[in-house]
Design a protein around this motif. Structure first.
Motif, PDB file in Angstrom:
ATOM      1  N   THR A 232      63.142  33.232 -11.853  1.00 36.24           N
ATOM      2  CA  THR A 232      62.451  32.140 -11.285  1.00 36.24           C
ATOM      3  C   THR A 232      61.877  31.396 -12.551  1.00 36.24           C
ATOM      4  OG1 THR A 232      61.931  33.044  -9.333  1.00 36.24           O
ATOM      5  CG2 THR A 232      60.670  31.178  -9.841  1.00 36.24           C
ATOM      6  N   TYR A 233      62.029  30.107 -12.781  1.00 42.75           N
ATOM      7  CA  TYR A 233      61.526  29.238 -13.593  1.00 42.75           C
ATOM      8  C   TYR A 233      60.531  28.002 -12.811  1.00 42.75           C
ATOM      9  CZ  TYR A 233      60.505  26.427 -17.713  1.00 42.75           C
ATOM     10  OH  TYR A 233      59.918  25.726 -18.490  1.00 42.75           O
ATOM     11  N   GLY A 234      59.643  27.545 -13.389  1.00 43.21           N
ATOM     12  CA  GLY A 234      58.747  26.701 -12.687  1.00 43.21           C
ATOM     13  C   GLY A 234      57.892  26.209 -13.572  1.00 43.21           C
ATOM     14  N   ALA A 235      57.314  24.779 -13.279  1.00 43.15           N
ATOM     15  CA  ALA A 235      56.544  24.213 -14.251  1.00 43.15           C
ATOM     16  C   ALA A 235      55.882  23.171 -13.681  1.00 43.15           C
ATOM     17  CB  ALA A 235      57.122  23.711 -15.522  1.00 43.15           C
ATOM     18  N   ASP A 236      54.347  22.822 -13.950  1.00 43.24           N
ATOM     19  CA  ASP A 236      53.878  21.875 -13.379  1.00 43.24           C
ATOM     20  C   ASP A 236      53.252  20.763 -14.633  1.00 43.24           C
ATOM     21  OD1 ASP A 236      52.083  20.556 -11.109  1.00 43.24           O
ATOM     22  OD2 ASP A 236      50.659  20.642 -12.772  1.00 43.24           O
ATOM     23  N   GLU A 237      53.861  19.462 -14.542  1.00 52.76           N
ATOM     24  CA  GLU A 237      53.403  18.637 -15.644  1.00 52.76           C
ATOM     25  C   GLU A 237      52.741  17.539 -15.317  1.00 52.76           C
ATOM     26  OE1 GLU A 237      57.556  17.439 -16.799  1.00 52.76           O
ATOM     27  OE2 GLU A 237      58.019  19.224 -17.816  1.00 52.76           O
ATOM     28  N   SER A 238      51.514  17.165 -15.961  1.00 54.33           N
ATOM     29  CA  SER A 238      50.714  16.090 -15.643  1.00 54.33           C
ATOM     30  C   SER A 238      50.272  15.292 -16.840  1.00 54.33           C
ATOM     31  CB  SER A 238      49.206  16.444 -15.078  1.00 54.33           C
ATOM     32  OG  SER A 238      49.442  17.032 -13.645  1.00 54.33           O
TER      33      SER A 238
ATOM     34  N   LYS B  17      44.058   0.130 -20.869  1.00 48.89           N
ATOM     35  CA  LYS B  17      44.788   1.288 -20.543  1.00 48.89           C
ATOM     36  C   LYS B  17      45.354   1.785 -21.315  1.00 48.89           C
ATOM     37  CE  LYS B  17      49.037  -1.439 -19.343  1.00 48.89           C
ATOM     38  NZ  LYS B  17      49.800  -1.529 -18.124  1.00 48.89           N
ATOM     39  N   GLY B  18      45.515   3.103 -21.287  1.00 42.82           N
ATOM     40  CA  GLY B  18      46.054   4.131 -22.345  1.00 42.82           C
ATOM     41  C   GLY B  18      46.271   5.556 -21.816  1.00 42.82           C
ATOM     42  N   PHE B  19      47.324   6.051 -22.317  1.00 38.51           N
ATOM     43  CA  PHE B  19      47.574   7.624 -22.091  1.00 38.51           C
ATOM     44  C   PHE B  19      46.357   8.359 -22.699  1.00 38.51           C
ATOM     45  CE2 PHE B  19      49.205  11.557 -23.720  1.00 38.51           C
ATOM     46  CZ  PHE B  19      49.472  12.322 -22.675  1.00 38.51           C
ATOM     47  N   THR B  20      45.578   9.363 -21.850  1.00 36.79           N
ATOM     48  CA  THR B  20      44.637  10.131 -22.400  1.00 36.79           C
ATOM     49  C   THR B  20      44.920  11.560 -22.432  1.00 36.79           C
ATOM     50  OG1 THR B  20      43.852  10.329 -19.887  1.00 36.79           O
ATOM     51  CG2 THR B  20      42.888   8.539 -21.172  1.00 36.79           C
ATOM     52  N   SER B  21      45.777  12.086 -21.929  1.00 34.95           N
ATOM     53  CA  SER B  21      45.980  13.715 -22.057  1.00 34.95           C
ATOM     54  C   SER B  21      47.174  14.028 -21.090  1.00 34.95           C
ATOM     55  CB  SER B  21      44.593  14.514 -21.490  1.00 34.95           C
ATOM     56  OG  SER B  21      44.577  14.145 -20.314  1.00 34.95           O
ATOM     57  N   GLY B  22      47.877  15.190 -21.418  1.00 35.35           N
ATOM     58  CA  GLY B  22      48.995  15.612 -20.704  1.00 35.35           C
ATOM     59  C   GLY B  22      48.940  17.193 -20.741  1.00 35.35           C
ATOM     60  N   TYR B  23      49.051  17.663 -19.511  1.00 38.14           N
ATOM     61  CA  TYR B  23      49.050  19.193 -19.404  1.00 38.14           C
ATOM     62  C   TYR B  23      50.304  19.440 -18.931  1.00 38.14           C
ATOM     63  CZ  TYR B  23      43.963  17.802 -20.079  1.00 38.14           C
ATOM     64  OH  TYR B  23      43.028  17.552 -20.277  1.00 38.14           O
ATOM     65  N   ARG B  24      50.750  20.784 -19.255  1.00 36.56           N
ATOM     66  CA  ARG B  24      51.974  21.315 -18.755  1.00 36.56           C
ATOM     67  C   ARG B  24      51.616  23.036 -18.558  1.00 36.56           C
ATOM     68  NH1 ARG B  24      57.101  23.740 -20.117  1.00 36.56           N
ATOM     69  NH2 ARG B  24      58.685  23.024 -18.837  1.00 36.56           N
ATOM     70  N   ASN B  25      51.929  23.574 -17.575  1.00 33.21           N
ATOM     71  CA  ASN B  25      51.984  24.982 -17.419  1.00 33.21           C
ATOM     72  C   ASN B  25      53.158  25.539 -16.644  1.00 33.21           C
ATOM     73  OD1 ASN B  25      50.174  27.543 -16.995  1.00 33.21           O
ATOM     74  ND2 ASN B  25      50.929  27.323 -15.114  1.00 33.21           N
ATOM     75  N   ALA B  26      53.834  26.393 -17.501  1.00 34.25           N
ATOM     76  CA  ALA B  26      55.188  26.663 -17.206  1.00 34.25           C
ATOM     77  C   ALA B  26      55.191  28.368 -17.006  1.00 34.25           C
ATOM     78  CB  ALA B  26      56.142  26.361 -18.108  1.00 34.25           C
ATOM     79  N   GLN B  27      56.088  28.830 -16.056  1.00 37.03           N
ATOM     80  CA  GLN B  27      56.310  30.255 -15.901  1.00 37.03           C
ATOM     81  C   GLN B  27      57.643  30.496 -15.616  1.00 37.03           C
ATOM     82  OE1 GLN B  27      53.137  32.329 -13.283  1.00 37.03           O
ATOM     83  NE2 GLN B  27      54.972  32.342 -12.043  1.00 37.03           N
ATOM     84  N   TRP B  28      58.012  31.691 -16.467  1.00 33.24           N
ATOM     85  CA  TRP B  28      59.371  32.138 -16.218  1.00 33.24           C
ATOM     86  C   TRP B  28      59.259  33.629 -15.753  1.00 33.24           C
ATOM     87  CZ3 TRP B  28      63.665  33.215 -20.411  1.00 33.24           C
ATOM     88  CH2 TRP B  28      64.710  33.668 -19.954  1.00 33.24           C
ATOM     89  N   THR B  29      59.756  34.016 -14.586  1.00 32.42           N
ATOM     90  CA  THR B  29      59.487  35.398 -13.936  1.00 32.42           C
ATOM     91  C   THR B  29      61.194  36.055 -13.805  1.00 32.42           C
ATOM     92  OG1 THR B  29      57.531  34.591 -13.335  1.00 32.42           O
ATOM     93  CG2 THR B  29      58.514  36.771 -12.257  1.00 32.42           C
ATOM     94  N   ASN B  30      61.163  37.309 -14.270  1.00 33.05           N
ATOM     95  CA  ASN B  30      62.365  38.032 -13.998  1.00 33.05           C
ATOM     96  C   ASN B  30      62.094  39.216 -13.250  1.00 33.05           C
ATOM     97  OD1 ASN B  30      64.672  36.189 -15.454  1.00 33.05           O
ATOM     98  ND2 ASN B  30      62.709  36.643 -17.012  1.00 33.05           N
ATOM     99  N   ASN B  31      62.674  39.595 -12.046  1.00 33.45           N
ATOM    100  CA  ASN B  31      62.434  40.716 -11.343  1.00 33.45           C
ATOM    101  C   ASN B  31      63.435  41.594 -10.843  1.00 33.45           C
ATOM    102  OD1 ASN B  31      60.232  38.542 -10.383  1.00 33.45           O
ATOM    103  ND2 ASN B  31      59.291  40.480 -10.212  1.00 33.45           N
ATOM    104  N   LEU B  32      63.254  42.969 -11.143  1.00 33.23           N
ATOM    105  CA  LEU B  32      64.090  43.899 -10.491  1.00 33.23           C
ATOM    106  C   LEU B  32      63.598  44.815  -9.441  1.00 33.23           C
ATOM    107  CD1 LEU B  32      66.919  45.174 -10.510  1.00 33.23           C
ATOM    108  CD2 LEU B  32      66.458  46.481 -12.378  1.00 33.23           C
TER     109      LEU B  32
ATOM    110  N   ARG C 246      57.136  38.529 -17.368  1.00 26.90           N
ATOM    111  CA  ARG C 246      56.902  36.774 -17.308  1.00 26.90           C
ATOM    112  C   ARG C 246      56.559  36.440 -18.427  1.00 26.90           C
ATOM    113  NH1 ARG C 246      53.303  38.114 -13.550  1.00 26.90           N
ATOM    114  NH2 ARG C 246      51.211  37.586 -14.414  1.00 26.90           N
ATOM    115  N   LEU C 247      57.012  35.199 -18.679  1.00 26.40           N
ATOM    116  CA  LEU C 247      56.538  34.120 -19.927  1.00 26.40           C
ATOM    117  C   LEU C 247      55.963  33.127 -19.411  1.00 26.40           C
ATOM    118  CD1 LEU C 247      56.611  33.572 -22.750  1.00 26.40           C
ATOM    119  CD2 LEU C 247      58.752  32.189 -22.472  1.00 26.40           C
TER     120      LEU C 247
END
Length: 818
Positions: free
Chosen positions: A360-366, A388-403, A425-426
């Protein structure tokens, strides 16, 4: 995003190759068994095929008899036969709440859950289970760990530091049902499962085409120049094909207007309310047999969210050259959330072991921007300023492998079920700094940009192994033993265990109990996140705990939270069709990770300056504060959950399904930690956020009457008392204004809310029309006195979970199925 696209390509190629290899053509399937079921297991009643066969009016009566996949490794366990308290909430029940998203719908159906109130532009509403933080609730999708959001809740309140899973990324139309486990389950699922687990089960069976449109508004909000209008359009459809294959596609479009709670002190100040929000989301669930004993499955979810929230209004005197009538800075978040799971399962490993291999690979980008703003010192220096202007960016990602591997054995004529497995899990977390004009020379008004000193990227690996043994040593007694070991590359090892027991005295009464220990690892966001907000009268900074700025204020490295859970309960059926469950629990958590190290004045200004930010020179030092995340306290939560349901039949006058749910809980502080400056990490206000900000009780009474083509649902919800220690604000006397030591106790009295929904079915239930109202009598929280209103305008205490600030909501819904 690139990794997500690759997963889509791999998934598409995988299923195409299977079609080519078998030479199959798409056609209706006879039956697509649940992938968790063993080869010779009967069809599971909680699958879509069973629910489709029953009318919507029958589904709630059979929910508790469905097989569950949460909190147990036994594929034939039902909610009522579980050794831990668990509820099943069907998609029909979610829709019937009238809520526009999953988190609100859950809070209206489960008394142990409260959905947090948020006005932050980048923050999502988290679930608070049994009075604990959203960080202590684990969310699964089809049994797989879901990634959390990238933006941290930094506003003052009990959600400070939360990075919850955004349940609203998943269309309601994609959900078959939700299983809510109210018990510590770290030994089974790993970090975060301290309060419980929410497992979202997606639809997997052919069901034709279903379409729903709902729209509504808060009619009494016209007093505040904001109608709070919203709408939602959703559709889903599925087909079956050869090889017991299935493909289910769901989509949803949702929009909500900005809602303002009221303005008094500053007439044009609209920041105290709910943000404008637009979501587009989709989900794909698919699977098929590869061989007679090996099956494949996959799911993909994607959501884009645009959200905009007003900040404090700036008067015309602030920058008349650019904004002669004043201006309202707004924070805009453009968010993308996506995940993909690909897996294989079978039951032929080493002869008869059942196995499940998945990735499973998932991420949230703001990406956050500030609009309708200005940099005052920049204008004074250069004669112009970006607005107006870009103030910040955040990205949280998770790669999970299960057996996961399981098998049943015969031991001395008794059946022993053994399950074991491994997980890797990375986790990665990235922070991007803003455009230079947004943070230099004091930065943008409202929400300055993040400086390069606060940006970076971090990662860690998590390795885990578990074993679970279920046995019945004597008749009617089930014992379940679970153990788990995890290694984190950033803070080391953790072990957890769980023992559960259930004894059935008769078919009508059973007792159950569990004892477990657990943990919650500090998230990468808690370790590295930082932010700053500036208002016309003050500033507040959240500092990265490992930074020089936080160390100046006494910060030390974060440790994992450790917990001990004990519960005991009864399952009782005194009469036919009358079901009662009652469970008492105690949850001890030490080293809770909370916003701590609260400092104000000159030392806070000094700490903020170490981040590279120059504050405007005219701020009141007393209204400049800074904090960081810390292992601030240890708590004990005690409570009771009671659930009752009963069916009354009235012959030709239909039937009424009655239900009652009660959650009583209390959290107490039993240890307060100090920082390296030997100062308490929490003040009285922060202690109140931990102990008294969640309702002491929550009661949900529901009656659903169905007769012929009519369906009437009446729900009464009571939110218990909450108490907060409130900051004295701009209208208070100068000697106590903005104090972090003196507070005013404010109590929200218990309130009842009434929800009513009436549905008329047509065309053999293929078409339905619904009219409903949530909060029929326009009940709202108690209003704050003027001296406690932030900038004079925050008329409600939004730190307390409970009664919504938006008042009555009237809606209409139409649905059609083919």
């Amino acid at each position: 995003m690139r990794a997500f696209r690759y997963s889509l390509y791999i998934t598409a190629a995988f299923f195409v190759s299977q079609q080519i290899a078998t030479g199959s053509t798409i056609q209706p399937a006879e039956r697509a068994p649940h992938r968790k079921a063993l080869k010779k297991s009967p069809p599971l009643p909680n699958e879509r095929s069973a629910l489709k066969a029953a009318s919507p009016r029958q589904q709630t009566t059979t929910a508790s008899e469905q097989y569950i996949v949460t909190g147990t490794r036994d594929a034939h366990r039902t909610a009522r036969s579980s050794s831990s308290p668990i509820s099943i909430i069907t998609s029909t029940e979610l829709v019937r709440t009238g809520a526009m998203n999953v988190s609100d719908a859950l809070s209206r159906t489960d008394p142990s859950i409260n959905s947090s109130i948020t006005s932050g532009s980048g923050v999502v509403a988290g679930l608070r289970m049994r009075g604990l933080s959203p960080n202590e609730v684990l969310v699964l999708v089809d049994g797989k760990r879901r990634h959390t959001t990238g933006v941290v809740a930094t506003y003052s309140g009990p959600e400070h530091g939360a990075t919850p899973v955004d349940l609203n990324t998943i269309p309601v139309s994609a959900i078959d049902h939700i299983e809510v486990l109210r018990d510590g389950a770290t030994a089974m699922y790993g970090s975060d499962a301290i309060a419980g687990v929410v497992n979202i089960i997606l639809k997997k069976k052919p069901s034709g085409l279903n379409m729903t449109f709902q729209t509504g508004a808060h009619p009494f909000s016209y007093l505040y120049k904001s109608p709070g209008w919203d709408y939602q359009l959703s559709a889903d459809g599925s087909v079956g094909f050869s090889g017991n294959g299935y493909l289910h596609v769901s989509g949803q479009v949702y929009h909500a207007d900005h809602y303002v709670t009221g303005t008094h002190y500053r007439p044009e100040d609209y920041n105290f309310g709910l943000p404008e929000e637009t979501r587009e989301s989709m989900a794909i669930e698919a699977g098929r047999d590869i061989t007679e004993s090996v099956k494949s499955y996959m799911n993909i979810t994607y959501m884009h969210r645009h959200i905009q929230n007003y900040m404090t209004n700036r008067l015309p005197s602030v920058l008349p050259q650019v904004y002669p009538y004043g201006f309202n800075p707004s924070v805009v978040n453009e968010e993308n959330d996506y995940a993909a799971t690909l897996g294989l399962t079978g039951d032929t490993l080493l002869g008869s072991f059942h196995w499940d291999l998945s990735t499973t690979y998932g991420a949230d980008e703001s990406k956050l921007s500030t609009i309708n703003s200005a940099n005052l010192l920049y204008y004074a220096t250069y004669g112009s300023t970006p607005t107006k202007g870009f103030t910040s960016g955040y990205r949280n990602a998770q790669w999970t492998n299960n057996l996961d591997i399981s098998r049943s054995f015969k031991v001395l004529s008794r059946t022993l079920k053994l399950a074991f497995g491994a997980e890797h899990r990375l986790e990665t977390y990235d922070i991007a700094s803003g455009n230079e004009p947004t943070y230099i020379m004091g930065g943008f008004q409202g929400a300055p940009g993040l400086t390069p000193q606060s940006a970076g990227n971090w990662s860690r690996d998590v390795w885990a192994g578990y074993v679970d043994v279920l046995i019945s040593p004597i008749d009617r007694l089930d014992l379940d033993f679970a153990g788990r070991f995890e290694h984190y590359t950033d803070f080391g090892n953790s072990e957890s265990g769980k023992i559960s027991a259930r004894y059935e005295f008769s078919q009508r009464i059973a007792f159950r109990s569990t004892i477990s220990n657990g943990f919650r690892a500090p998230t990468l966001a808690e370790q590295h996140f930082s932010s700053l907000s500036v208002t016309p009268t003050g500033a507040a900074g959240s500092l990265a705990v490992a930074s020089d700025a936080a160390r100046l204020l006494g910060a030390s490295p974060l440790k994992p939270e450790r917990s001990t859970n004990v519960s005991g309960g009864i399952v009782f059926e005194p009469l036919p069709r009358l079901h009662v469950t009652a469970d008492a629990y105690q949850i001890n958590i030490r080293d809770r990770i909370v916003g701590g190290g609260n400092y104000s004045g000159a030392v806070a200004e000094q700490a903020i300056s170490l981040t590279g930010i120059d504050l405007p020179p005219d701020l009141d030092p007393r209204n400049v504060s800074a904090n960081y995340f810390s292992n601030g306290a240890s708590t004990r939560t005690q409570g009771v959950d009671i659930n009752i349901d009963y069916m009354t039949r009235f012959g030709r006058f239909g039937k009424v399904g009655w239900s009652a749910g009660i959650d009583l809980n209390r959290t107490r502080l039993h240890h307060l930690s100090n920082d390296t400056n030997n100062q308490p990490l929490l003040n009285a206000q922060a202690i109140g956020w931990l102990t008294t900000s969640v309702p002491r009780s929550k009661i949900i009474l529901n009656a659903r009457w169905t007769v012929d083509e009519w369906d009437v649902n009446l729900r009464q919800t009571r939110y218990g008392q909450t108490t907060g220690n409130m900051t004295y604000q701009i209208a208070a006397p100068a000697d106590i204004r903005y104090s972090i030591e003196q507070f005013a106790a404010f109590e929200n009295k218990p309130r009842w809310m009434t929800d009513l929904e009436v549905t008329r079915h047509f065309l053999s239930h293929r078409l339905h029309v619904t009219l409903g109202v949530n909060n029929l009598f326009n009940v709202r929280p108690r209003k704050l006195p003027l001296i406690l209103r932030y900038n004079g305008n925050s008329i409600y205490d939004t730190s307390s979970s409970g009664i919504p600030i938006s008042g009555s909501y009237y809606y209409g819904r139409i649905g059609f199925s083919l």
